[in-house]
Design a protein around this motif. Structure first.
Motif, PDB file in Angstrom:
ATOM      1  N   ASP A  32      -3.142   5.265  12.511  1.00  0.00           N
ATOM      2  CA  ASP A  32      -3.860   4.383  11.883  1.00  0.00           C
ATOM      3  C   ASP A  32      -4.474   5.230  10.704  1.00  0.00           C
ATOM      4  O   ASP A  32      -5.084   6.237  11.030  1.00  0.00           O
ATOM      5  N   GLU A  79       6.601  -9.778   8.067  1.00  0.00           N
ATOM      6  CA  GLU A  79       5.125 -10.318   7.658  1.00  0.00           C
ATOM      7  C   GLU A  79       5.011 -10.196   6.270  1.00  0.00           C
ATOM      8  O   GLU A  79       5.073  -8.724   5.967  1.00  0.00           O
ATOM      9  N   ARG A 106      -0.987  -7.785   2.877  1.00  0.00           N
ATOM     10  CA  ARG A 106      -0.251  -7.342   3.981  1.00  0.00           C
ATOM     11  C   ARG A 106       1.125  -7.343   3.721  1.00  0.00           C
ATOM     12  O   ARG A 106       1.911  -8.256   3.568  1.00  0.00           O
ATOM     13  N   SER A 136       4.471  -6.006   6.632  1.00  0.00           N
ATOM     14  CA  SER A 136       4.448  -5.691   7.969  1.00  0.00           C
ATOM     15  C   SER A 136       6.068  -5.563   8.298  1.00  0.00           C
ATOM     16  O   SER A 136       6.840  -6.523   7.857  1.00  0.00           O
ATOM     17  N   TYR A 137       6.353  -4.632   8.801  1.00  0.00           N
ATOM     18  CA  TYR A 137       8.010  -4.137   9.034  1.00  0.00           C
ATOM     19  C   TYR A 137       8.190  -3.950  10.612  1.00  0.00           C
ATOM     20  O   TYR A 137       7.104  -3.087  11.289  1.00  0.00           O
ATOM     21  N   ARG A 187       6.327  -1.008  15.214  1.00  0.00           N
ATOM     22  CA  ARG A 187       5.657  -2.005  14.352  1.00  0.00           C
ATOM     23  C   ARG A 187       4.620  -1.476  13.501  1.00  0.00           C
ATOM     24  O   ARG A 187       3.673  -0.723  13.783  1.00  0.00           O
ATOM     25  N   ALA A 188       4.909  -1.652  11.939  1.00  0.00           N
ATOM     26  CA  ALA A 188       3.919  -1.130  11.090  1.00  0.00           C
ATOM     27  C   ALA A 188       3.020  -2.584  10.057  1.00  0.00           C
ATOM     28  O   ALA A 188       4.114  -3.246   9.723  1.00  0.00           O
ATOM     29  N   ASP A 189       1.955  -2.376  10.032  1.00  0.00           N
ATOM     30  CA  ASP A 189       1.207  -3.120   9.430  1.00  0.00           C
ATOM     31  C   ASP A 189       0.281  -2.416   8.142  1.00  0.00           C
ATOM     32  O   ASP A 189      -0.112  -1.558   8.536  1.00  0.00           O
ATOM     33  N   ASP A 197      -2.204  -3.209   5.261  1.00  0.00           N
ATOM     34  CA  ASP A 197      -3.160  -4.147   4.835  1.00  0.00           C
ATOM     35  C   ASP A 197      -3.515  -3.399   3.710  1.00  0.00           C
ATOM     36  O   ASP A 197      -4.120  -2.204   3.658  1.00  0.00           O
ATOM     37  N   TRP A 238      -2.789   1.586   6.840  1.00  0.00           N
ATOM     38  CA  TRP A 238      -1.103   1.684   7.427  1.00  0.00           C
ATOM     39  C   TRP A 238      -1.282   1.952   8.743  1.00  0.00           C
ATOM     40  O   TRP A 238      -1.626   2.919   9.188  1.00  0.00           O
ATOM     41  N   SER A 244       0.400   1.321  12.901  1.00  0.00           N
ATOM     42  CA  SER A 244       1.522   1.018  13.595  1.00  0.00           C
ATOM     43  C   SER A 244       1.386   1.476  15.026  1.00  0.00           C
ATOM     44  O   SER A 244       0.717   2.244  15.602  1.00  0.00           O
TER      45      SER A 244
END
Length: 147
Positions: A7, A70, A76, A78-79, A91-93, A95, A107, A109
């Protein structure tokens, strides 16, 4: 094997729309991150870099394949990682929170190590790399606003 979490955050004077535009444009990533090159392997459901798109990034001898899972405009991206690193369930988001003076980029994940006992090492290495990405994104977005 436990789940590892990363994070990181960075701030920029750029509005969220400008930051989001850079995130959506995989070809821009080598310009603001440690990544060496970009290729769109396959377009997403709505064409281009939409949900479902597979993006390939190369850095040195490492090639990572990622699928966009997403998209929330200006908020956002996401991948998930499909291949390239010795980790699974990645998975990473990313925001974006717009503030009166700019945007906060968060960022975060999670993943599991494929090799038992290596999760901490991968987490430390990826945290440094992702922080460089977030910082580079913030700086590049702000610089694009300066005439």
């Amino acid at each position: 094997m436990g789940v590892q979490h990363i994070d990181v955050s960075a701030t920029t004077t750029a509005p969220a729309a400008a930051v989001y535009a850079l995130l959506r444009d995989g070809a821009s990533w080598p310009g603001w991150s440690p990544l060496g090159s970009f290729e769109l392997e396959s377009p997403g459901e709505d064409g281009g870099e939409s949900v479902g798109a597979v993006r390939v990034f190369r850095t040195g001898r490492t090639t990572s394949r990622e699928r966009i899972v997403e998209l929330v405009p200006d908020r956002r991206l996401s991948y998930v990682l499909l291949s390239g690193l010795a980790i699974k369930d990645y998975r990473a988001d990313i925001d974006l929170t717009e503030r009166p003076d700019g945007t906060t980029i968060r960022w975060h994940s999670s993943f599991r190590a494929k090799v038992p006992g290596m999760g901490g090492l991968y987490r430390r290495t990826l945290t440094k790399f992702i922080q460089q990405c977030a910082d580079g994104l913030a700086q590049h977005a702000a610089a694009r606003l300066t005439p």
